[in-house]
Design an enzyme around this catalytic site. Sequence first.
Site, PDB file in Angstrom:
ATOM      1  N   GLU A 173      31.692  94.287  -5.748  1.00  0.00           N
ATOM      2  CA  GLU A 173      31.858  93.242  -6.770  1.00  0.00           C
ATOM      3  C   GLU A 173      32.700  93.750  -7.942  1.00  0.00           C
ATOM      4  O   GLU A 173      33.527  93.013  -8.487  1.00  0.00           O
ATOM      5  CB  GLU A 173      30.486  92.738  -7.232  1.00  0.00           C
ATOM      6  CG  GLU A 173      29.802  91.921  -6.145  1.00  0.00           C
ATOM      7  CD  GLU A 173      28.349  91.571  -6.424  1.00  0.00           C
ATOM      8  OE1 GLU A 173      27.724  90.954  -5.538  1.00  0.00           O
ATOM      9  OE2 GLU A 173      27.827  91.914  -7.504  1.00  0.00           O
TER      10      GLU A 173
ATOM     11  N   LYS B 175      26.892  83.380 -16.197  1.00  0.00           N
ATOM     12  CA  LYS B 175      27.410  82.204 -15.494  1.00  0.00           C
ATOM     13  C   LYS B 175      27.781  81.102 -16.502  1.00  0.00           C
ATOM     14  O   LYS B 175      27.414  81.189 -17.681  1.00  0.00           O
ATOM     15  CB  LYS B 175      26.349  81.713 -14.500  1.00  0.00           C
ATOM     16  CG  LYS B 175      25.995  82.759 -13.419  1.00  0.00           C
ATOM     17  CD  LYS B 175      24.941  82.221 -12.455  1.00  0.00           C
ATOM     18  CE  LYS B 175      24.537  83.284 -11.442  1.00  0.00           C
ATOM     19  NZ  LYS B 175      23.527  82.762 -10.469  1.00  0.00           N
TER      20      LYS B 175
ATOM     21  N   ASN C 151      20.688  79.645 -13.309  1.00  0.00           N
ATOM     22  CA  ASN C 151      19.862  80.782 -13.717  1.00  0.00           C
ATOM     23  C   ASN C 151      20.626  81.829 -14.535  1.00  0.00           C
ATOM     24  O   ASN C 151      20.253  82.997 -14.576  1.00  0.00           O
ATOM     25  CB  ASN C 151      19.132  81.390 -12.508  1.00  0.00           C
ATOM     26  CG  ASN C 151      20.080  81.921 -11.449  1.00  0.00           C
ATOM     27  OD1 ASN C 151      21.288  81.977 -11.671  1.00  0.00           O
ATOM     28  ND2 ASN C 151      19.539  82.333 -10.314  1.00  0.00           N
TER      29      ASN C 151
ATOM     30  N   HIS D   7      24.278  86.724 -13.209  1.00  0.00           N
ATOM     31  CA  HIS D   7      24.355  87.408 -11.912  1.00  0.00           C
ATOM     32  C   HIS D   7      24.306  88.913 -12.123  1.00  0.00           C
ATOM     33  O   HIS D   7      24.877  89.425 -13.086  1.00  0.00           O
ATOM     34  CB  HIS D   7      25.674  87.069 -11.199  1.00  0.00           C
ATOM     35  CG  HIS D   7      25.945  87.969 -10.030  1.00  0.00           C
ATOM     36  ND1 HIS D   7      25.416  87.727  -8.776  1.00  0.00           N
ATOM     37  CD2 HIS D   7      26.623  89.142  -9.932  1.00  0.00           C
ATOM     38  CE1 HIS D   7      25.783  88.712  -7.957  1.00  0.00           C
ATOM     39  NE2 HIS D   7      26.512  89.583  -8.637  1.00  0.00           N
TER      40      HIS D   7
ATOM     41  N   TYR E   1      30.366  85.096  -3.448  1.00  0.00           N
ATOM     42  CA  TYR E   1      29.130  84.585  -2.845  1.00  0.00           C
ATOM     43  C   TYR E   1      29.251  84.445  -1.331  1.00  0.00           C
ATOM     44  O   TYR E   1      28.510  83.684  -0.719  1.00  0.00           O
ATOM     45  CB  TYR E   1      28.749  83.250  -3.484  1.00  0.00           C
ATOM     46  CG  TYR E   1      28.067  83.406  -4.838  1.00  0.00           C
ATOM     47  CD1 TYR E   1      26.917  84.187  -4.967  1.00  0.00           C
ATOM     48  CD2 TYR E   1      28.551  82.762  -5.966  1.00  0.00           C
ATOM     49  CE1 TYR E   1      26.283  84.335  -6.192  1.00  0.00           C
ATOM     50  CE2 TYR E   1      27.916  82.905  -7.196  1.00  0.00           C
ATOM     51  CZ  TYR E   1      26.779  83.692  -7.300  1.00  0.00           C
ATOM     52  OH  TYR E   1      26.151  83.828  -8.514  1.00  0.00           O
TER      53      TYR E   1
HETATM   54  P1  DAT Z   1      20.375  86.424  -7.150  1.00  0.00           P
HETATM   55  O1  DAT Z   1      21.329  85.709  -8.068  1.00  0.00           O
HETATM   56  O2  DAT Z   1      19.042  86.653  -7.813  1.00  0.00           O
HETATM   57  O3  DAT Z   1      20.950  87.696  -6.566  1.00  0.00           O
HETATM   58  P2  DAT Z   1      20.757  85.227  -4.514  1.00  0.00           P
HETATM   59  O4  DAT Z   1      21.764  86.299  -4.260  1.00  0.00           O
HETATM   60  O5  DAT Z   1      19.671  85.034  -3.504  1.00  0.00           O
HETATM   61  O6  DAT Z   1      20.049  85.436  -5.942  1.00  0.00           O
HETATM   62  O7  DAT Z   1      21.497  83.823  -4.688  1.00  0.00           O
HETATM   63  C1  DAT Z   1      22.693  83.750  -5.423  1.00  0.00           C
HETATM   64  C2  DAT Z   1      22.656  82.519  -6.295  1.00  0.00           C
HETATM   65  O8  DAT Z   1      22.640  81.358  -5.483  1.00  0.00           O
HETATM   66  C3  DAT Z   1      21.396  82.419  -7.161  1.00  0.00           C
HETATM   67  O9  DAT Z   1      21.499  83.129  -8.377  1.00  0.00           O
HETATM   68  C4  DAT Z   1      21.312  80.938  -7.392  1.00  0.00           C
HETATM   69  C5  DAT Z   1      21.840  80.352  -6.088  1.00  0.00           C
HETATM   70  N1  DAT Z   1      20.744  80.025  -5.172  1.00  0.00           N
HETATM   71  C6  DAT Z   1      20.029  80.890  -4.422  1.00  0.00           C
HETATM   72  N2  DAT Z   1      19.096  80.264  -3.694  1.00  0.00           N
HETATM   73  C7  DAT Z   1      19.232  78.954  -3.987  1.00  0.00           C
HETATM   74  C8  DAT Z   1      18.573  77.768  -3.575  1.00  0.00           C
HETATM   75  N3  DAT Z   1      17.563  77.791  -2.689  1.00  0.00           N
HETATM   76  N4  DAT Z   1      18.989  76.589  -4.108  1.00  0.00           N
HETATM   77  C9  DAT Z   1      20.004  76.534  -4.998  1.00  0.00           C
HETATM   78  N5  DAT Z   1      20.684  77.617  -5.426  1.00  0.00           N
HETATM   79  C10 DAT Z   1      20.299  78.801  -4.936  1.00  0.00           C
HETATM   80 MG    MG Z   2      22.390  88.045  -5.150  1.00  0.00          MG
END
Ligand code: DAT
Ligand code: MG
Length: 152
Positions: A128, A11, A114, A117, A51
């Site tokens: 994807e 990212k 974080n 991805h 997303y």
């Molecule tokens: P991952 O990236 O581990 O697959 P995810 O698919 O649940 O996680 O979410 C996608 C991204 O969205 C994640 O990397 C960071 C952001 N995100 C998820 N939950 C969040 C939250 N509660 N607040 C802010 N950003 C969030």
């Molecule tokens: Mg995810």
Amino acid sequence: MTMERTFIAIKPDGVQRGLVGEILSRFERKGFKLIALKQLIPSRALAEQHYGIHRERPFFNGLVDFITSGPVIAMVWEGDGVILNARKLIGATKPLEAEPGTIRGDLAINIGRNVIHGSDGQGTAASEIALWFKETELNDWNPADQIWRVEN
Ligand code: DAT
Ligand code: MG
């Protein structure tokens, strides 16, 4: 042995913080095979589709703002069990809960920053990869040391 491909993206925070080499080397040293790699600033349409599952979540707009804010390193990695194993290398979504030794556990603090991805299953990996890459951008090749990476 189940040969798989997964979509991985560094990212904008990972690129801005100079973590590209560090992250690539973790996948390389593990033994996974790099099939495609490019740097791009994602369009809003691409980010919203990527997303899309989070469209109704309160953090969605901020997430799309962030992912389109600068260059992303988009990649496809191949290997036995790479989809699940890449998620292990990446670590938990919340970096403070990610185990030390994982990418997020070692390199990040904030859930909204974080670093990386990774596709979360076979369906998302396929969709994807197709979303981010053309078929002609995926390179089939055999590493010269392939024999040392797999069980015979
Ligand atoms: P991952 O990236 O581990 O697959 P995810 O698919 O649940 O996680 O979410 C996608 C991204 O969205 C994640 O990397 C960071 C952001 N995100 C998820 N939950 C969040 C939250 N509660 N607040 C802010 N950003 C969030
Ligand atoms: Mg995810």
